[in-house]
Motif scaffolding. Structure first.
Motif, PDB file in Angstrom:
ATOM      1  N   ASP A 155     -11.689  -4.162  -3.642  1.00 39.29           N
ATOM      2  CA  ASP A 155     -11.590  -4.785  -4.843  1.00 39.29           C
ATOM      3  C   ASP A 155      -9.949  -4.596  -5.362  1.00 39.29           C
ATOM      4  OD1 ASP A 155     -11.730  -5.169  -7.388  1.00 39.29           O
ATOM      5  OD2 ASP A 155     -12.956  -3.479  -8.088  1.00 39.29           O
ATOM      6  N   PHE A 156      -9.343  -5.789  -4.867  1.00 39.24           N
ATOM      7  CA  PHE A 156      -7.975  -6.112  -5.261  1.00 39.24           C
ATOM      8  C   PHE A 156      -7.355  -5.595  -6.654  1.00 39.24           C
ATOM      9  CE2 PHE A 156      -8.874  -8.840  -1.597  1.00 39.24           C
ATOM     10  CZ  PHE A 156      -7.758  -8.290  -0.647  1.00 39.24           C
ATOM     11  N   GLY A 157      -8.469  -5.901  -7.661  1.00 39.17           N
ATOM     12  CA  GLY A 157      -8.338  -5.355  -8.918  1.00 39.17           C
ATOM     13  C   GLY A 157      -8.012  -3.788  -9.154  1.00 39.17           C
ATOM     14  N   GLU A 158      -8.442  -2.768  -8.258  1.00 39.80           N
ATOM     15  CA  GLU A 158      -8.308  -1.702  -8.155  1.00 39.80           C
ATOM     16  C   GLU A 158      -6.982  -1.144  -7.810  1.00 39.80           C
ATOM     17  OE1 GLU A 158     -10.081   0.758  -9.974  1.00 39.80           O
ATOM     18  OE2 GLU A 158     -11.071  -1.183 -10.754  1.00 39.80           O
ATOM     19  N   VAL A 159      -6.148  -1.979  -6.834  1.00 37.28           N
ATOM     20  CA  VAL A 159      -4.986  -1.904  -6.239  1.00 37.28           C
ATOM     21  C   VAL A 159      -3.732  -2.228  -7.305  1.00 37.28           C
ATOM     22  CG1 VAL A 159      -3.508  -2.489  -4.237  1.00 37.28           C
ATOM     23  CG2 VAL A 159      -6.131  -2.447  -3.999  1.00 37.28           C
ATOM     24  N   PRO A 160      -2.739  -1.221  -7.210  1.00 34.43           N
ATOM     25  CA  PRO A 160      -1.708  -1.366  -8.240  1.00 34.43           C
ATOM     26  C   PRO A 160      -1.044  -2.809  -8.153  1.00 34.43           C
ATOM     27  CG  PRO A 160      -1.756   0.878  -7.743  1.00 34.43           C
ATOM     28  CD  PRO A 160      -2.981   0.287  -6.831  1.00 34.43           C
ATOM     29  N   PRO A 161      -0.662  -3.721  -8.563  1.00 34.62           N
ATOM     30  CA  PRO A 161       0.018  -5.037  -8.235  1.00 34.62           C
ATOM     31  C   PRO A 161       1.118  -4.905  -7.359  1.00 34.62           C
ATOM     32  CG  PRO A 161      -0.522  -4.737 -10.749  1.00 34.62           C
ATOM     33  CD  PRO A 161      -0.820  -3.646 -10.202  1.00 34.62           C
ATOM     34  N   ALA A 162       1.877  -3.762  -7.623  1.00 34.35           N
ATOM     35  CA  ALA A 162       3.035  -3.781  -6.487  1.00 34.35           C
ATOM     36  C   ALA A 162       2.585  -3.468  -5.110  1.00 34.35           C
ATOM     37  CB  ALA A 162       4.035  -2.652  -7.309  1.00 34.35           C
ATOM     38  N   GLU A 163       1.364  -2.958  -5.079  1.00 32.97           N
ATOM     39  CA  GLU A 163       0.782  -2.691  -3.693  1.00 32.97           C
ATOM     40  C   GLU A 163      -0.273  -3.544  -3.054  1.00 32.97           C
ATOM     41  OE1 GLU A 163      -0.749   1.405  -4.012  1.00 32.97           O
ATOM     42  OE2 GLU A 163       1.279   2.011  -4.873  1.00 32.97           O
ATOM     43  N   ARG A 164      -0.304  -4.935  -3.770  1.00 34.72           N
ATOM     44  CA  ARG A 164      -1.543  -5.775  -3.551  1.00 34.72           C
ATOM     45  C   ARG A 164      -0.997  -6.771  -2.510  1.00 34.72           C
ATOM     46  NH1 ARG A 164      -3.505  -7.999  -9.262  1.00 34.72           N
ATOM     47  NH2 ARG A 164      -4.020  -5.772  -9.429  1.00 34.72           N
ATOM     48  N   ASN A 165      -0.594  -6.140  -1.078  1.00 37.39           N
ATOM     49  CA  ASN A 165      -0.335  -7.125  -0.333  1.00 37.39           C
ATOM     50  C   ASN A 165      -1.225  -6.753   1.004  1.00 37.39           C
ATOM     51  OD1 ASN A 165       1.764  -6.841   2.421  1.00 37.39           O
ATOM     52  ND2 ASN A 165       2.622  -8.309   0.907  1.00 37.39           N
ATOM     53  N   LEU A 166      -1.665  -7.633   1.958  1.00 34.80           N
ATOM     54  CA  LEU A 166      -2.460  -7.544   2.972  1.00 34.80           C
ATOM     55  C   LEU A 166      -1.750  -6.783   4.109  1.00 34.80           C
ATOM     56  CD1 LEU A 166      -4.567 -10.869   3.461  1.00 34.80           C
ATOM     57  CD2 LEU A 166      -5.095  -8.674   2.261  1.00 34.80           C
ATOM     58  N   ILE A 167      -0.461  -6.994   4.140  1.00 33.18           N
ATOM     59  CA  ILE A 167       0.091  -6.260   5.569  1.00 33.18           C
ATOM     60  C   ILE A 167       0.280  -4.813   5.028  1.00 33.18           C
ATOM     61  CG2 ILE A 167       2.177  -6.073   6.863  1.00 33.18           C
ATOM     62  CD1 ILE A 167       2.377  -8.979   6.804  1.00 33.18           C
ATOM     63  N   ARG A 168       0.601  -4.571   3.906  1.00 32.79           N
ATOM     64  CA  ARG A 168       0.786  -3.026   3.324  1.00 32.79           C
ATOM     65  C   ARG A 168      -0.599  -2.398   3.470  1.00 32.79           C
ATOM     66  NH1 ARG A 168       0.652   0.503  -0.799  1.00 32.79           N
ATOM     67  NH2 ARG A 168       2.583   1.694  -1.139  1.00 32.79           N
TER      68      ARG A 168
END
Length: 283
Positions: free
Chosen positions: A150-163
């Motif tokens: 659920d990408f909405g639960e991931v902080p925007p600054a950390e919303r990166n597939l490689i990270r």
């Protein structure tokens, strides 16, 4: 490009040439092996110079970062001598031809066109998302959230597939072959770093991963590069079980830095049925 830590030293061209030279043996490039003990693996500088028809001093200056102004014929000769694959050859030309511009402001994330968001929402049976070149997740549909996270639960600054692939334990556990997927991520990131050496957000991501993950440091130092291509990935999903999906990547004409990524399975296959089951449960 102002990277910190050991993940990036600012000499992309020289580091790449050294890494590719170290990956070869005389036999692979058609040279006789004189049988003498080599202090380091791979081709010697003298051997690369002979194959590329340049001086040894020129190879030394290139590898030490004392020059990066290389003519196209010399680059072609170096690429041929090193047996570079097409993606590697493209990367070599990118890092050799880049001039050193003044430090630039990190480009903001480009907005996703409302019509593209509408397309995402309409793809109810197909997990899909919009990524930028750094692999930041800019938009996604409910099917992608059900499949991956659920990408909405991931902080925007950390919303990166490689990270997420390297630093999120749950995301990492989805991959049936995590080392392969992670190495592909590093190769994509290396290609993008060569294309835009002024992207500070990309530099920060590389620096963070280099500090926090030993595998990333090792694979980054190998200088493998890869451009977009069709992929097949296998996931071990906690609800749907094992799914082998084709990863389709589409360019966005109105946003050259964005791509639409979709996950599909052949109709009637076990993975297709597992995906249908997952989306019914999530819906």
């Amino acid at each position: 490009m102002g990277h910190s830590g050991a993940a990036y030293d600012g000499n992309e061209l020289g580091d790449f040439l050294r890494a590719r030279r170290a990956s070869l043996t005389p036999h692979l490039v058609g040279l006789p092996d004189d049988g003498t003990l080599r202090r380091v693996p791979g081709l010697r500088r003298e051997e690369l110079a002979r194959l590329a028809h340049v001086s040894v001093d020129y190879v030394v200056r290139l590898e030490q970062g004392r020059t990066r102004r290389v003519s196209r014929p010399v680059l072609d000769a170096l690429a041929d001598a090193l047996n570079l694959a097409p993606d590697e050859r493209a990367y070599l030309f990118t890092v050799a031809d880049v001039t050193q511009p003044a430090p630039a402001r990190t480009p903001a994330r480009q907005p996703v066109d409302p019509r593209l968001r509408q397309l995402l929402e309409g793809m109810r049976d197909i997990p899909a998302m919009v990524l930028d070149r750094r692999m930041d997740v800019l938009a996604w549909n409910p099917a992608a959230a059900a499949l991956l996270t659920d990408f909405g639960e991931v902080p925007p600054a950390e919303r990166n597939l490689i990270r997420l692939t390297f630093l999120d334990d749950d995301f990492r556990a989805l991959y049936a072959d995590w080392p392969r997927a992670a190495r592909e991520c590093v190769a994509v990131l290396r290609m993008e770093a060569g294309r835009d050496p002024t992207d500070r957000a990309l530099a920060a991501l590389i620096g963070e991963l280099g500090v926090r993950d030993g595998d990333f440091r090792t694979w980054w130092a190998s200088h493998q590069v890869r451009g977009p291509r069709q992929l097949t990935k296998t996931y071990h999903h906690p609800v749907a079980g094992t799914l082998t999906l084709d990863v389709q990547q589409f360019s966005v004409d109105t946003r050259p830095d964005q791509q639409l990524v979709a996950y599909t399975a052949p109709p009637g296959s076990p993975s297709h049925e597992a995906l249908r089951f997952l989306l019914q449960i999530a819906g």
